[in-house]
Structure formats: C-alpha cells, structure tokens
Design a protein around this motif. Structure first.
Motif, PDB file in Angstrom:
ATOM      1  N   ASN A 175     -52.026 -38.246 -41.879  1.00  0.00           N
ATOM      2  CA  ASN A 175     -52.096 -39.708 -42.075  1.00  0.00           C
ATOM      3  C   ASN A 175     -51.383 -40.141 -43.355  1.00  0.00           C
ATOM      4  O   ASN A 175     -51.497 -41.292 -43.765  1.00  0.00           O
ATOM      5  N   LYS A 176     -50.650 -39.225 -43.955  1.00  0.00           N
ATOM      6  CA  LYS A 176     -49.880 -39.593 -45.149  1.00  0.00           C
ATOM      7  C   LYS A 176     -48.378 -39.381 -44.931  1.00  0.00           C
ATOM      8  O   LYS A 176     -47.600 -39.416 -45.875  1.00  0.00           O
ATOM      9  N   ILE A 177     -48.022 -39.135 -43.685  1.00  0.00           N
ATOM     10  CA  ILE A 177     -46.601 -38.985 -43.352  1.00  0.00           C
ATOM     11  C   ILE A 177     -46.216 -40.179 -42.471  1.00  0.00           C
ATOM     12  O   ILE A 177     -46.778 -40.366 -41.389  1.00  0.00           O
ATOM     13  N   TYR A 178     -45.281 -40.992 -42.937  1.00  0.00           N
ATOM     14  CA  TYR A 178     -44.856 -42.168 -42.176  1.00  0.00           C
ATOM     15  C   TYR A 178     -43.681 -41.791 -41.282  1.00  0.00           C
ATOM     16  O   TYR A 178     -42.768 -41.066 -41.707  1.00  0.00           O
ATOM     17  N   VAL A 179     -43.717 -42.284 -40.045  1.00  0.00           N
ATOM     18  CA  VAL A 179     -42.671 -41.934 -39.083  1.00  0.00           C
ATOM     19  C   VAL A 179     -42.233 -43.163 -38.288  1.00  0.00           C
ATOM     20  O   VAL A 179     -42.900 -44.200 -38.306  1.00  0.00           O
ATOM     21  N   GLU A 180     -41.109 -43.012 -37.627  1.00  0.00           N
ATOM     22  CA  GLU A 180     -40.660 -44.032 -36.659  1.00  0.00           C
ATOM     23  C   GLU A 180     -40.150 -43.306 -35.430  1.00  0.00           C
ATOM     24  O   GLU A 180     -39.748 -42.145 -35.500  1.00  0.00           O
ATOM     25  N   TYR A 181     -40.184 -44.008 -34.285  1.00  0.00           N
ATOM     26  CA  TYR A 181     -39.672 -43.412 -33.040  1.00  0.00           C
ATOM     27  C   TYR A 181     -38.148 -43.449 -33.071  1.00  0.00           C
ATOM     28  O   TYR A 181     -37.566 -44.443 -33.486  1.00  0.00           O
ATOM     29  N   LEU A 182     -37.535 -42.359 -32.608  1.00  0.00           N
ATOM     30  CA  LEU A 182     -36.076 -42.311 -32.626  1.00  0.00           C
ATOM     31  C   LEU A 182     -35.472 -43.232 -31.577  1.00  0.00           C
ATOM     32  O   LEU A 182     -34.449 -43.846 -31.791  1.00  0.00           O
ATOM     33  N   LYS A 183     -36.044 -43.277 -30.388  1.00  0.00           N
ATOM     34  CA  LYS A 183     -35.552 -44.200 -29.367  1.00  0.00           C
ATOM     35  C   LYS A 183     -36.718 -44.717 -28.555  1.00  0.00           C
ATOM     36  O   LYS A 183     -37.739 -44.061 -28.467  1.00  0.00           O
ATOM     37  N   ALA A 184     -36.537 -45.903 -27.976  1.00  0.00           N
ATOM     38  CA  ALA A 184     -37.630 -46.534 -27.238  1.00  0.00           C
ATOM     39  C   ALA A 184     -37.891 -45.804 -25.942  1.00  0.00           C
ATOM     40  O   ALA A 184     -37.020 -45.189 -25.389  1.00  0.00           O
ATOM     41  N   PHE A 197     -42.425 -26.782 -46.114  1.00  0.00           N
ATOM     42  CA  PHE A 197     -42.196 -26.865 -44.662  1.00  0.00           C
ATOM     43  C   PHE A 197     -40.886 -27.587 -44.346  1.00  0.00           C
ATOM     44  O   PHE A 197     -40.481 -27.667 -43.195  1.00  0.00           O
ATOM     45  N   GLY A 198     -40.289 -28.187 -45.341  1.00  0.00           N
ATOM     46  CA  GLY A 198     -39.044 -28.944 -45.117  1.00  0.00           C
ATOM     47  C   GLY A 198     -39.295 -30.311 -44.524  1.00  0.00           C
ATOM     48  O   GLY A 198     -38.409 -30.926 -43.935  1.00  0.00           O
ATOM     49  N   ILE A 199     -40.536 -30.807 -44.651  1.00  0.00           N
ATOM     50  CA  ILE A 199     -40.856 -32.130 -44.091  1.00  0.00           C
ATOM     51  C   ILE A 199     -40.682 -33.176 -45.178  1.00  0.00           C
ATOM     52  O   ILE A 199     -41.458 -33.245 -46.133  1.00  0.00           O
ATOM     53  N   LYS A 200     -39.615 -33.942 -45.054  1.00  0.00           N
ATOM     54  CA  LYS A 200     -39.287 -34.971 -46.038  1.00  0.00           C
ATOM     55  C   LYS A 200     -38.611 -36.134 -45.318  1.00  0.00           C
ATOM     56  O   LYS A 200     -38.370 -36.049 -44.098  1.00  0.00           O
ATOM     57  N   GLU A 201     -38.312 -37.163 -46.020  1.00  0.00           N
ATOM     58  CA  GLU A 201     -37.711 -38.354 -45.423  1.00  0.00           C
ATOM     59  C   GLU A 201     -36.432 -37.993 -44.667  1.00  0.00           C
ATOM     60  O   GLU A 201     -35.595 -37.244 -45.178  1.00  0.00           O
ATOM     61  N   GLY A 202     -36.307 -38.497 -43.450  1.00  0.00           N
ATOM     62  CA  GLY A 202     -35.105 -38.259 -42.652  1.00  0.00           C
ATOM     63  C   GLY A 202     -35.225 -37.106 -41.675  1.00  0.00           C
ATOM     64  O   GLY A 202     -34.426 -37.001 -40.738  1.00  0.00           O
ATOM     65  N   VAL A 203     -36.213 -36.243 -41.859  1.00  0.00           N
ATOM     66  CA  VAL A 203     -36.367 -35.079 -40.965  1.00  0.00           C
ATOM     67  C   VAL A 203     -36.850 -35.549 -39.584  1.00  0.00           C
ATOM     68  O   VAL A 203     -37.668 -36.455 -39.478  1.00  0.00           O
ATOM     69  N   ILE A 204     -36.309 -34.923 -38.547  1.00  0.00           N
ATOM     70  CA  ILE A 204     -36.723 -35.245 -37.179  1.00  0.00           C
ATOM     71  C   ILE A 204     -37.787 -34.222 -36.757  1.00  0.00           C
ATOM     72  O   ILE A 204     -37.598 -33.016 -36.940  1.00  0.00           O
ATOM     73  N   LEU A 205     -38.869 -34.715 -36.207  1.00  0.00           N
ATOM     74  CA  LEU A 205     -39.911 -33.788 -35.748  1.00  0.00           C
ATOM     75  C   LEU A 205     -40.599 -34.305 -34.493  1.00  0.00           C
ATOM     76  O   LEU A 205     -40.372 -35.433 -34.054  1.00  0.00           O
ATOM     77  N   GLU A 206     -41.446 -33.457 -33.941  1.00  0.00           N
ATOM     78  CA  GLU A 206     -42.177 -33.763 -32.710  1.00  0.00           C
ATOM     79  C   GLU A 206     -43.563 -33.171 -32.807  1.00  0.00           C
ATOM     80  O   GLU A 206     -43.723 -32.083 -33.363  1.00  0.00           O
ATOM     81  N   ILE A 207     -44.546 -33.850 -32.252  1.00  0.00           N
ATOM     82  CA  ILE A 207     -45.912 -33.304 -32.233  1.00  0.00           C
ATOM     83  C   ILE A 207     -46.127 -32.583 -30.910  1.00  0.00           C
ATOM     84  O   ILE A 207     -45.861 -33.151 -29.843  1.00  0.00           O
ATOM     85  N   ASP A 208     -46.609 -31.348 -30.962  1.00  0.00           N
ATOM     86  CA  ASP A 208     -46.971 -30.646 -29.729  1.00  0.00           C
ATOM     87  C   ASP A 208     -48.185 -31.352 -29.121  1.00  0.00           C
ATOM     88  O   ASP A 208     -49.146 -31.624 -29.832  1.00  0.00           O
ATOM     89  N   PRO A 209     -48.154 -31.646 -27.820  1.00  0.00           N
ATOM     90  CA  PRO A 209     -49.256 -32.452 -27.251  1.00  0.00           C
ATOM     91  C   PRO A 209     -50.544 -31.681 -26.987  1.00  0.00           C
ATOM     92  O   PRO A 209     -51.559 -32.276 -26.674  1.00  0.00           O
ATOM     93  N   GLY A 210     -50.509 -30.355 -27.112  1.00  0.00           N
ATOM     94  CA  GLY A 210     -51.664 -29.549 -26.708  1.00  0.00           C
ATOM     95  C   GLY A 210     -52.978 -29.954 -27.350  1.00  0.00           C
ATOM     96  O   GLY A 210     -53.094 -29.962 -28.560  1.00  0.00           O
ATOM     97  N   PHE A 211     -53.957 -30.299 -26.544  1.00  0.00           N
ATOM     98  CA  PHE A 211     -55.341 -30.568 -26.948  1.00  0.00           C
ATOM     99  C   PHE A 211     -55.507 -31.732 -27.919  1.00  0.00           C
ATOM    100  O   PHE A 211     -56.567 -31.911 -28.501  1.00  0.00           O
ATOM    101  N   VAL A 212     -54.469 -32.476 -28.173  1.00  0.00           N
ATOM    102  CA  VAL A 212     -54.615 -33.646 -29.047  1.00  0.00           C
ATOM    103  C   VAL A 212     -54.117 -34.896 -28.330  1.00  0.00           C
ATOM    104  O   VAL A 212     -53.890 -35.919 -28.940  1.00  0.00           O
ATOM    105  N   SER A 213     -53.963 -34.783 -27.012  1.00  0.00           N
ATOM    106  CA  SER A 213     -53.317 -35.883 -26.290  1.00  0.00           C
ATOM    107  C   SER A 213     -54.100 -36.328 -25.068  1.00  0.00           C
ATOM    108  O   SER A 213     -54.862 -35.570 -24.486  1.00  0.00           O
ATOM    109  N   GLU A 214     -53.843 -37.570 -24.692  1.00  0.00           N
ATOM    110  CA  GLU A 214     -54.211 -38.049 -23.376  1.00  0.00           C
ATOM    111  C   GLU A 214     -52.902 -38.312 -22.648  1.00  0.00           C
ATOM    112  O   GLU A 214     -51.981 -38.887 -23.229  1.00  0.00           O
ATOM    113  N   ASP A 215     -52.828 -37.867 -21.400  1.00  0.00           N
ATOM    114  CA  ASP A 215     -51.603 -38.070 -20.624  1.00  0.00           C
ATOM    115  C   ASP A 215     -51.668 -39.440 -19.960  1.00  0.00           C
ATOM    116  O   ASP A 215     -52.596 -39.713 -19.191  1.00  0.00           O
ATOM    117  N   VAL A 216     -50.707 -40.279 -20.250  1.00  0.00           N
ATOM    118  CA  VAL A 216     -50.657 -41.586 -19.602  1.00  0.00           C
ATOM    119  C   VAL A 216     -49.663 -41.495 -18.450  1.00  0.00           C
ATOM    120  O   VAL A 216     -48.482 -41.229 -18.664  1.00  0.00           O
TER     121      VAL A 216
END
Lengths: 173, 72
Positions: free
Chosen positions: A164-173, B34-53
């Motif tokens: 909750n301390k890492i701000y993000v934005e979606y890359l594409k809609a 971890f190399g997590i800083k402004e501008g880095v592209i990342l993705e959250i793995d959906p396992g067990f923390v998601s609801e599938d819509v």
C-alpha cells in the motif's frame, strides 16, 4: 477448464467455451446454479482483489458475511475447516445476481443459496435462505495480504505494509 | 486518489509511478534491492488474492479463487 486451459491460467480478455469441470459434485452444483455449464461461452474480464467483510441486513437482522476467496460465510470460525465455494443469489433491481455484484444500499430477496449441506445449515441459522429480504449496508476492504509480484525476470513476495506504499498506474486500458 | 499496488487489478501490466514518503528505510532498501522503483513495469500474480470477474452472455459473474480452481 476453458478449451483445455485452466481458468486461472487465462489472461484478462481471454474467452472461450468451458470444456470441463475439475471438481466434485457439490462444486458442480454451485457452477450450474450460477449459470456455468459445459460449452458455456465466457470472457475473463479481470482479476480483482478479494472483497473484505460485507455487512448486510437480513430479515432486519445485521449479519456480517466474511469473504473467503470470493465465498461468503456468516462468521470467521466457520471456514477454518473448509474452503467453501458458496454463492448466494439475490433478486435485485437488475435481476438475479450475486452478493458481490450488489451495490451498497441495494436491497433484494434471496432466491437461491448454493452451498453444500453443512454450510446450508449455518446459512439457515442466519436466515440466509430463499425468500429472506437482504439489504447490502457496507462493504469493507479485505485485510491486506502479501502479493507475489513479477518484475522483469524476477518474482518478489511483497508484504502488506509495502503493497500500500507503492503507487502504480495501468499501462493500457 | 492514487492507485496503490494493493488495490490494483491482478495479472495486468502496471507501471510504478512512485513510492510513498511513509516508507521506512528498511522498506526503501528492500524495494531498491528488488529493483522496484519509479518507471518499473510489474504484474501481480493472481493466485489466492483474486476474484475472477467473468462475463457470461452479457451478464457479469464473480468467482472466488477457490471456486475458480474447482474447489467448494
């Protein structure tokens, strides 16, 4: 399974027909009840964070429905021994729908409770059964959980106090 | 209101736009490692923390992760 691929392996936006269910009889009844059967065409829209506790009024009685992996139960102790996949269908203003899809303040009448026998008894004890009136009062956030994050080639498990301390934005809609 | 990683959709490409000023030194160092800083592209793995819509016909449907995995 969606055309041979497990649903949870699909990317958002993927679509296909349900080719098989890898589940027991009771889970299959839940799938059928919410409209999922073999050959049903589905689109995976997105993966959302799990919902937190939901406060509802049922027959003028306050009940907290605890969400556990998308399933709703009347109290926390109840799900210690089970990982249920129950679904409660409510006739709202937009037709029959699931509780997570009701808007805050929306009211309706429970039309169906899809759960196995043990859970049904517990639901019944809280008047969660067909023909009971239900109003959604409030929906809370879920307790924060660690997230597995993929960044480039690496995978990192980030604790609740970091996510909750890492701000993000979606890359594409 | 800024979107945080905690509330973001899972399995969707995200760009880090910044880190909270309330991050402690340990947190800052950990994310730097971890190399997590402004501008880095990342993705959250959906396992067990998601609801599938899902969309079935023109109807939305939500499956909890356990149900999506075939459990009940």
């Amino acid at each position: 399974m969606i055309e041979g691929e497990r649903l949870t392996n699909l990317r958002p936006g993927a679509s296909g027909q349900i080719s098989a269910f890898e589940s027991g009889h009771e889970a299959y009844q839940v799938y059928k009840g919410i409209g999922l059967e073999k050959d049903t065409e589905i689109v995976l829209k997105k993966y959302l964070p799990c919902t937190g506790p939901t406060f509802v009024l049922i027959q003028n009685q306050h009940v907290v429905l605890t969400c556990w992996e998308g399933s709703f139960l009347p109290n926390r102790d109840f799900y210690k021994d089970h990982l249920p996949g129950a679904a409660i269908l409510v006739q709202g203003k937009n037709g029959s729908t699931q509780i997570p899809l009701l808007a805050v303040g929306e009211a309706g009448v429970i039309t169906q409770v899809l759960a196995n026998g043990t859970h049904l008894e517990e639901f019944d004890r809280h008047w969660i059964k067909p023909d009971s009136e239900l109003k959604l009062l409030q929906r809370l956030e879920r307790d924060p959980v660690p997230l597995l994050v993929r960044a480039g080639e690496g995978e990192h498990l980030l604790g609740c106090h970091l996510t909750n301390k890492i701000y993000v934005e979606y890359l594409k809609a | 209101m800024k979107l945080t990683l905690k509330d973001a959709e899972r399995e969707r490409a995200l760009r880090v736009t910044g880190l909270s000023e309330h991050l402690c030194e340990f947190g800052n160092n950990l994310l730097a490692d971890f190399g997590i800083k402004e501008g880095v592209i990342l993705e959250i793995d959906p396992g067990f923390v998601s609801e599938d819509v899902l969309e079935v016909g023109d109807r939305p449907l939500i499956l909890g992760y356990v149900l999506a995995m075939g459990g009940a």
